[in-house]
Write a protein that holds these residues in place. Sequence first.
Motif, PDB file in Angstrom:
ATOM      1  N   VAL A 155     -16.827  35.282  32.095  1.00 23.79           N
ATOM      2  CA  VAL A 155     -16.900  36.605  32.041  1.00 23.79           C
ATOM      3  C   VAL A 155     -16.700  37.457  33.253  1.00 23.79           C
ATOM      4  CG1 VAL A 155     -19.450  37.700  32.645  1.00 23.79           C
ATOM      5  CG2 VAL A 155     -19.691  35.694  31.269  1.00 23.79           C
ATOM      6  N   ALA A 205     -23.958  31.123  31.289  1.00 23.46           N
ATOM      7  CA  ALA A 205     -23.876  31.183  32.640  1.00 23.46           C
ATOM      8  C   ALA A 205     -25.294  31.173  33.337  1.00 23.46           C
ATOM      9  CB  ALA A 205     -22.955  32.250  33.151  1.00 23.46           C
ATOM     10  N   ALA A 206     -26.100  31.927  32.772  1.00 23.91           N
ATOM     11  CA  ALA A 206     -27.533  32.157  33.446  1.00 23.91           C
ATOM     12  C   ALA A 206     -28.136  31.007  33.204  1.00 23.91           C
ATOM     13  CB  ALA A 206     -28.202  33.180  32.533  1.00 23.91           C
ATOM     14  N   VAL A 227     -19.401  43.620  35.052  1.00 27.87           N
ATOM     15  CA  VAL A 227     -19.881  42.292  35.600  1.00 27.87           C
ATOM     16  C   VAL A 227     -20.594  42.350  37.046  1.00 27.87           C
ATOM     17  CG1 VAL A 227     -18.709  40.308  37.018  1.00 27.87           C
ATOM     18  CG2 VAL A 227     -17.665  41.182  34.807  1.00 27.87           C
ATOM     19  N   LEU A 268     -19.378  31.496  33.901  1.00 29.10           N
ATOM     20  CA  LEU A 268     -19.332  32.644  34.901  1.00 29.10           C
ATOM     21  C   LEU A 268     -18.018  33.223  35.368  1.00 29.10           C
ATOM     22  CD1 LEU A 268     -21.329  34.315  36.658  1.00 29.10           C
ATOM     23  CD2 LEU A 268     -20.807  32.582  38.696  1.00 29.10           C
ATOM     24  N   SER A 277     -19.091  37.846  25.025  1.00 25.39           N
ATOM     25  CA  SER A 277     -19.700  38.203  26.341  1.00 25.39           C
ATOM     26  C   SER A 277     -21.212  37.460  26.147  1.00 25.39           C
ATOM     27  CB  SER A 277     -19.917  39.686  26.285  1.00 25.39           C
ATOM     28  OG  SER A 277     -20.556  39.885  27.564  1.00 25.39           O
ATOM     29  N   SER A 278     -21.964  37.834  24.971  1.00 23.45           N
ATOM     30  CA  SER A 278     -23.432  37.445  24.898  1.00 23.45           C
ATOM     31  C   SER A 278     -23.353  35.943  25.119  1.00 23.45           C
ATOM     32  CB  SER A 278     -23.892  37.723  23.632  1.00 23.45           C
ATOM     33  OG  SER A 278     -25.311  37.348  23.524  1.00 23.45           O
ATOM     34  N   GLU A 317     -14.592  40.549  31.257  1.00 15.97           N
ATOM     35  CA  GLU A 317     -15.338  41.988  31.146  1.00 15.97           C
ATOM     36  C   GLU A 317     -14.822  43.057  32.160  1.00 15.97           C
ATOM     37  OE1 GLU A 317     -19.614  41.600  30.813  1.00 15.97           O
ATOM     38  OE2 GLU A 317     -19.594  39.853  29.735  1.00 15.97           O
ATOM     39  N   THR A 327     -31.601  32.837  39.350  1.00 13.58           N
ATOM     40  CA  THR A 327     -30.280  33.249  38.934  1.00 13.58           C
ATOM     41  C   THR A 327     -29.507  33.663  39.942  1.00 13.58           C
ATOM     42  OG1 THR A 327     -30.774  35.155  37.778  1.00 13.58           O
ATOM     43  CG2 THR A 327     -30.624  33.482  36.591  1.00 13.58           C
ATOM     44  N   TRP A 371     -24.299  43.394  35.906  1.00 15.74           N
ATOM     45  CA  TRP A 371     -24.998  42.096  35.354  1.00 15.74           C
ATOM     46  C   TRP A 371     -25.234  41.070  36.526  1.00 15.74           C
ATOM     47  CZ3 TRP A 371     -22.253  37.045  34.701  1.00 15.74           C
ATOM     48  CH2 TRP A 371     -23.042  36.096  34.022  1.00 15.74           C
ATOM     49  N   ARG A 416     -22.481  34.989  28.912  1.00 17.36           N
ATOM     50  CA  ARG A 416     -23.502  35.156  29.870  1.00 17.36           C
ATOM     51  C   ARG A 416     -24.795  34.405  29.941  1.00 17.36           C
ATOM     52  NH1 ARG A 416     -24.487  41.666  30.803  1.00 17.36           N
ATOM     53  NH2 ARG A 416     -22.102  42.297  31.071  1.00 17.36           N
ATOM     54  N   LYS A 417     -25.067  33.935  28.496  1.00 19.31           N
ATOM     55  CA  LYS A 417     -26.327  33.023  28.285  1.00 19.31           C
ATOM     56  C   LYS A 417     -25.914  31.666  28.945  1.00 19.31           C
ATOM     57  CE  LYS A 417     -27.612  33.049  24.075  1.00 19.31           C
ATOM     58  NZ  LYS A 417     -27.764  32.864  22.547  1.00 19.31           N
TER      59      LYS A 417
END
Length: 355
Positions: free
Chosen positions: A240, A226-227, A249, A237, A219-220, A244, A262, A252, A223-224
Motif C-alpha cells: 500500500v 493489511a488491516a 497513505v 502494508l 488498493s482495496s 498509493e 489497527t 488511511w 488495505r483489507k
Amino acid sequence: MEGAPERQIVPDVVRQHAEQAAFFWAQRDTLMEDDPPDLHVVAGVDRRLEANLDGLRIAGPAAWPFVVAAYEDFPEKGELFLYGWMAIEQNDGRRVADAVEFGRQSQDGARGLVGALAWHKPVTIAPLVRDWIGAPDAFKRFLGVSACLGHCVDPKQMLARLVRDPDARVRATGLRLAGKLKRADLANELAAGLNDAEVRSRFWAAWSLAELGSGDLASSELRKVAASNGPDAMVALRAVVKAEPDKDVRAWMGGLLKSPETAQLAVRGAGMLGDRTILHWLIHQMRNPALAVAAGSALLELFPEAREADLFTTEPSQVSPAFEDHFGEEVAKVPFADKVKAWGVALKLVSGSSP
C-alpha cells in the motif's frame, strides 16, 4: 558415483555438520521472519551454514546415516532442508522422492524443502523443476513454482497456466511470481485473480498488480489484508505504501491509528514512509506497551544504525510494570523509550525536549 568406495569420515564430525546445518538453516529462516530482518546477522548465519554444508559435501554419501537420523529424530523445517539439500546435492533420485513425500506431510508448507531448492543453484535444480512444474501432482507443481520464485526464474508460457492452476497454493504462488517478474502480459489474469475464492490468491493477485503499477485496482484488497493483521499484513502494508500516493497513505494510516485493533499497523507503517523526522513521535509510541513493538520495528527500518546501540530488550518486564502486565510471559522485542531518546539526542536526531 555408484560403485565408488565411501570416503573415510570421522563420524562425530559429520554428525555435528548435519546437526549444525539443520540448526543454522532453521535459525536463518526464523531470522528472515523478523520485522525488519537483520541482514547482517543473517549473512553471518549463512556463512556458518555453508561451512557445515561443505563438510557434508566432503563426506559425500557417507553422510547419509547422519542426515537420516537427524530427520527421524526431529522432523522439523531445518531437518527437512538438510534432507532435501543432501538429496539434490547427491543427485539421489530415491532420496529426492523421499524428501518430496516428507514435504507433503509437513505442517508448515514444506518450508525446509522449498528452502533447499532456493539454496541450490538454478542449474542444479533445473531438471527437477522442469519435471515438477507441469506435473499432475499439485504438490510437485507447488515445489516447481516455488523454486522459480526463490530464484526469480521465469517459466515463460507455463506461468499463464500456473496463475490459473486448480490448486490454491500453486495458484497463489504463481500469482506472486508474476508480480515479482513484472509479467505485464498477465495483467488480465492478475485482475481476474482479485475475484478468486481463496484469500491468499486474491492477495497475491493484488500485490502483483501493485508491482505492475496498477495499485488503483489492487488498493482495496491490499488495505483489507493489511488491516486484518494476518500473516500477510506487513507485506500488504508495504505494498500500500509503495503503490498509493503519500497523502492517501497517510490519511488511511490516520484512520488506522484511531482504532486499538489497527493502531499498531499505523505505527509500523509510519516507518515504511521513509520520514526520519518522526523519531520523536515514535518515541512517544514506544511508551505504550500495545504499540512498542511496532514502534521499535519502525525505528529499525528508518534508522538501521540503531541496531548497533543497546536500545531493545526481549524481556518486556525490564521496561516497566505496565509492560510486564501487557506482555505477561510473552517474549517480545521492545525498545526502551528513554534509551532511544538519549540515543537520538546524542546523534542530534531529536531535541532534548522531545517526549
